[in-house]
Design a protein around this motif. Structure first.
Motif, PDB file in Angstrom:
ATOM      1  N   GLY A   9     -16.030 -16.074  32.851  1.00 19.18           N
ATOM      2  CA  GLY A   9     -16.358 -17.017  31.781  1.00 19.18           C
ATOM      3  C   GLY A   9     -15.194 -17.147  30.811  1.00 19.18           C
ATOM      4  O   GLY A   9     -14.624 -16.150  30.387  1.00 19.18           O
ATOM      5  N   VAL A  10     -14.845 -18.386  30.477  1.00 17.40           N
ATOM      6  CA  VAL A  10     -13.711 -18.628  29.584  1.00 17.40           C
ATOM      7  C   VAL A  10     -14.173 -19.410  28.358  1.00 17.40           C
ATOM      8  O   VAL A  10     -14.905 -20.401  28.485  1.00 17.40           O
ATOM      9  N   ALA A  11     -13.742 -18.948  27.179  1.00 15.64           N
ATOM     10  CA  ALA A  11     -13.923 -19.724  25.944  1.00 15.64           C
ATOM     11  C   ALA A  11     -12.570 -20.339  25.611  1.00 15.64           C
ATOM     12  O   ALA A  11     -11.581 -19.619  25.527  1.00 15.64           O
ATOM     13  N   VAL A  12     -12.540 -21.649  25.442  1.00 14.42           N
ATOM     14  CA  VAL A  12     -11.294 -22.313  25.062  1.00 14.42           C
ATOM     15  C   VAL A  12     -11.397 -22.701  23.589  1.00 14.42           C
ATOM     16  O   VAL A  12     -12.155 -23.603  23.227  1.00 14.42           O
ATOM     17  N   LEU A  13     -10.654 -21.985  22.751  1.00 16.48           N
ATOM     18  CA  LEU A  13     -10.638 -22.293  21.317  1.00 16.48           C
ATOM     19  C   LEU A  13      -9.460 -23.233  21.055  1.00 16.48           C
ATOM     20  O   LEU A  13      -8.328 -22.919  21.426  1.00 16.48           O
ATOM     21  N   THR A  21      -6.030 -28.926  26.102  1.00 19.26           N
ATOM     22  CA  THR A  21      -6.254 -29.927  27.157  1.00 19.26           C
ATOM     23  C   THR A  21      -5.511 -29.524  28.445  1.00 19.26           C
ATOM     24  O   THR A  21      -6.016 -29.751  29.546  1.00 19.26           O
ATOM     25  N   THR A  22      -4.361 -28.897  28.280  1.00 25.34           N
ATOM     26  CA  THR A  22      -3.635 -28.380  29.457  1.00 25.34           C
ATOM     27  C   THR A  22      -4.496 -27.335  30.158  1.00 25.34           C
ATOM     28  O   THR A  22      -4.631 -27.325  31.388  1.00 25.34           O
ATOM     29  N   ALA A  23      -5.083 -26.443  29.366  1.00 24.27           N
ATOM     30  CA  ALA A  23      -5.908 -25.370  29.930  1.00 24.27           C
ATOM     31  C   ALA A  23      -7.110 -25.954  30.674  1.00 24.27           C
ATOM     32  O   ALA A  23      -7.470 -25.466  31.756  1.00 24.27           O
ATOM     33  N   VAL A  89     -18.586 -14.446  27.926  1.00 23.12           N
ATOM     34  CA  VAL A  89     -17.151 -14.784  27.880  1.00 23.12           C
ATOM     35  C   VAL A  89     -16.333 -13.566  28.293  1.00 23.12           C
ATOM     36  O   VAL A  89     -16.455 -12.497  27.714  1.00 23.12           O
ATOM     37  N   ASP A  90     -15.520 -13.728  29.320  1.00 25.57           N
ATOM     38  CA  ASP A  90     -14.602 -12.666  29.745  1.00 25.57           C
ATOM     39  C   ASP A  90     -13.221 -12.873  29.138  1.00 25.57           C
ATOM     40  O   ASP A  90     -12.530 -11.928  28.797  1.00 25.57           O
ATOM     41  N   ILE A  91     -12.802 -14.149  29.069  1.00 27.05           N
ATOM     42  CA  ILE A  91     -11.446 -14.465  28.606  1.00 27.05           C
ATOM     43  C   ILE A  91     -11.538 -15.491  27.476  1.00 27.05           C
ATOM     44  O   ILE A  91     -12.219 -16.518  27.607  1.00 27.05           O
ATOM     45  N   VAL A  92     -10.862 -15.194  26.376  1.00 27.99           N
ATOM     46  CA  VAL A  92     -10.782 -16.145  25.270  1.00 27.99           C
ATOM     47  C   VAL A  92      -9.390 -16.755  25.296  1.00 27.99           C
ATOM     48  O   VAL A  92      -8.393 -16.052  25.114  1.00 27.99           O
ATOM     49  N   LEU A  93      -9.313 -18.049  25.565  1.00 32.67           N
ATOM     50  CA  LEU A  93      -8.022 -18.713  25.515  1.00 32.67           C
ATOM     51  C   LEU A  93      -7.853 -19.249  24.092  1.00 32.67           C
ATOM     52  O   LEU A  93      -8.526 -20.201  23.713  1.00 32.67           O
ATOM     53  N   ASN A  94      -7.009 -18.589  23.319  1.00 36.73           N
ATOM     54  CA  ASN A  94      -6.858 -18.989  21.919  1.00 36.73           C
ATOM     55  C   ASN A  94      -5.712 -19.990  21.802  1.00 36.73           C
ATOM     56  O   ASN A  94      -4.548 -19.618  21.808  1.00 36.73           O
ATOM     57  N   VAL A 115      -7.631 -11.731  25.695  1.00 34.15           N
ATOM     58  CA  VAL A 115      -7.254 -12.918  24.925  1.00 34.15           C
ATOM     59  C   VAL A 115      -5.995 -13.500  25.548  1.00 34.15           C
ATOM     60  O   VAL A 115      -4.935 -12.865  25.549  1.00 34.15           O
ATOM     61  N   ALA A 116      -6.124 -14.680  26.145  1.00 35.69           N
ATOM     62  CA  ALA A 116      -4.964 -15.430  26.627  1.00 35.69           C
ATOM     63  C   ALA A 116      -4.437 -16.157  25.396  1.00 35.69           C
ATOM     64  O   ALA A 116      -5.041 -17.106  24.910  1.00 35.69           O
ATOM     65  N   LEU A 117      -3.336 -15.657  24.856  1.00 36.62           N
ATOM     66  CA  LEU A 117      -2.941 -16.034  23.494  1.00 36.62           C
ATOM     67  C   LEU A 117      -1.809 -17.061  23.460  1.00 36.62           C
ATOM     68  O   LEU A 117      -0.663 -16.760  23.767  1.00 36.62           O
ATOM     69  N   ALA A 118      -2.175 -18.300  23.087  1.00 29.65           N
ATOM     70  CA  ALA A 118      -1.148 -19.298  22.773  1.00 29.65           C
ATOM     71  C   ALA A 118      -0.831 -19.226  21.282  1.00 29.65           C
ATOM     72  O   ALA A 118       0.295 -19.475  20.857  1.00 29.65           O
ATOM     73  N   ASN A 119      -1.845 -18.848  20.507  1.00 31.16           N
ATOM     74  CA  ASN A 119      -1.763 -18.818  19.042  1.00 31.16           C
ATOM     75  C   ASN A 119      -0.849 -17.671  18.579  1.00 31.16           C
ATOM     76  O   ASN A 119      -1.295 -16.630  18.112  1.00 31.16           O
TER      77      ASN A 119
END
Ligand code: NAD
Ligand code: MG
Length: 381
Positions: A9-13, A21-23, A89-94, A115-119
């Motif tokens: 499960g992924v949360a896209v913040l 949008t890329t994610a 949620v397993d992965i939070v894409l921030n 946390v897959a961290l772009a931020n």
């Protein structure tokens, strides 16, 4: 940890932004591995609604929700925490821009999420606090930033003791060849014309001042436990090599691809695995040549040096650097200050506030607030 069908499960913040949008493009192709369970955005209702139709997430949050709100959508910044800490949620894409992304990262890490961290601002403001949250909750941070993804891809499988140095590449931004006189007259439109990357407005301006590279040096320091004298920067205008890692035997390993964020986003979801995907155009070294390198001109782009100094000073200085930069970039984008005022604002804030207390989220946010106030007063904006 996976749920239900074996998908993660992924949360896209920040799902409505450039990385968000890329994610979602990547996640759409990888539906057999991942399912989108939460989406959040700041205020772009139309795009968020469209995404909700496409992905049918269990949770939707819009921070600045207006009167005609959909009842089932959560509002306010608490929605970010709720999305980031859900059991499914397993992965939070921030992919939130700026300091607004900090608390969701901390909350997710304390709950043991990846946390897959772009931020990157999260790590710059509060690198030590983030590491503490990882330790407390057994969470992990995996970078989305292309340079840090490159480093991670190069070092995976090697102990940290084998790394001598990393070299982050920088495109040089739209003003690489500009004189100091030209920079003083640069417009918002000029600054938003990035030569190799299509990104959100704030990071595009950061790339033009090189403040982005300063944020990335600090990000690398915290992600890879590297002292600042083992992190270098080189200008590489083609953005094909995303960073170099020099090992203790002198061998240098680089990661390259045509510039696209789809690859680092996917790798942050699957690390240390690689999975089959079609997001990156074919690699043609002949068409991509020549690949060139230049030193950074610190005279014309003082924000990089200021950021590295703030990183070396530690404590609250990186938070002050980040907040002064965020505030000055917003003022520049609003047409209130000149491009060259951005590094001036950062330098002034660091001079006055660089040694405010650190050590906790609260102290760091106080330093953040003081820096924003300082910049606003400096330019009366
Ligand atoms: P963007 O402006 O395109 O998108 C930002 C997203 O954050 C949007 O979805 C917006 O709704 C949301 N947002 C903005 N303010 C918010 C707030 N106060 N609360 C909650 N949500 C908020 O930005 P971007 O270019 O996608 O960049 C996002 C992050 O990724 C930044 O930290 C940036 O430095 C980093 N990054 C971006 C790129 C890129 O290619 N765009 C590459 C590397 C790193
Ligand atoms: Mg980057």
């Amino acid at each position: 940890m996976t749920h239900g069908t074996g998908t993660k499960g992924v949360a896209v913040l920040g799902s409505t932004g450039s990385i968000g949008t890329t994610a979602l493009r990547v996640l759409e192709r990888q539906r057999d591995r991942f399912r989108v369970v939460a989406l959040t955005a700041n205020s772009n209702r139309a795009l968020l609604s469209e995404q909700v139709k496409r992905f049918a997430p269990a949770f939707v949050g819009m921070v600045e929700q207006q009167g005609d709100a959909d009842d089932s959508w959560k509002s306010g910044s608490d929605a970010l925490i709720s999305a980031a800490t859900r059991d499914d949620v397993d992965i939070v894409l921030n992919a939130i821009v700026g300091a607004a992304g900090l608390d969701a990262t901390l909350a997710a890490l304390e709950k043991g999420k990846r946390v897959a961290l772009a931020n990157k601002e999260t790590l710059v403001i509060a690198g030590d606090v983030v590491k503490q949250a990882c330790a407390t909750g057994c969470g992990e941070v995996v970078p989305v930033d292309s340079e840090h993804s490159a480093i991670l891809q190069c070092i995976t499988g090697h102990p940290a003791s084998q790394v001598r140095r990393v070299v982050l590449t920088a495109s040089g931004g739209p003003f690489r060849g500009w004189s100091e006189e030209q920079l003083a007259k640069a417009t918002v439109e000029d600054a938003l014309r990035h030569p190799t990357w299509q990104m959100g407005r704030k990071i595009t301006v950061d790339s033009a001042t090189l403040a982005n590279k300063a944020l990335e040096v600090i990000e690398a320091h915290f992600l890879f436990d590297l002292p600042y004298d083992r992190i270098d920067v080189v200008v590489h205008p083609q953005s094909v090599i995303h960073s170099f890692v020099e090992f203790i035997d002198g061998s240098v390993v680089a990661q390259m691809s045509v510039p696209t964020m789809e690859l680092p986003v996917l790798y942050a979801l699957t690390h240390p695995e690689r999975v089959s995907d079609v997001g990156v155009p074919p690699f043609d070294p002949v068409r991509l040549s020549p690949m060139t390198y230049e030193p950074v001109d610190h005279q014309r782009f003082p924000a990089l040096r200021l950021g590295i100094e703030a990183g070396r000073a530690g404590g609250s200085a990186p938070a002050v650097f980040n907040a002064a930069n965020e505030c000055a970039v917003a003022a520049f984008l609003a047409g209130k200050i000149r491009f060259t005022d951005i590094p001036r604002a950062i330098a002034a804030a660091l001079d006055t506030l660089g040694d405010m207390p650190a050590g906790s989220r609260e102290n760091l946010l106080a330093a953040d607030g003081a820096a924003r106030k300082h910049v606003k007063e400096m330019f009366q904006c």
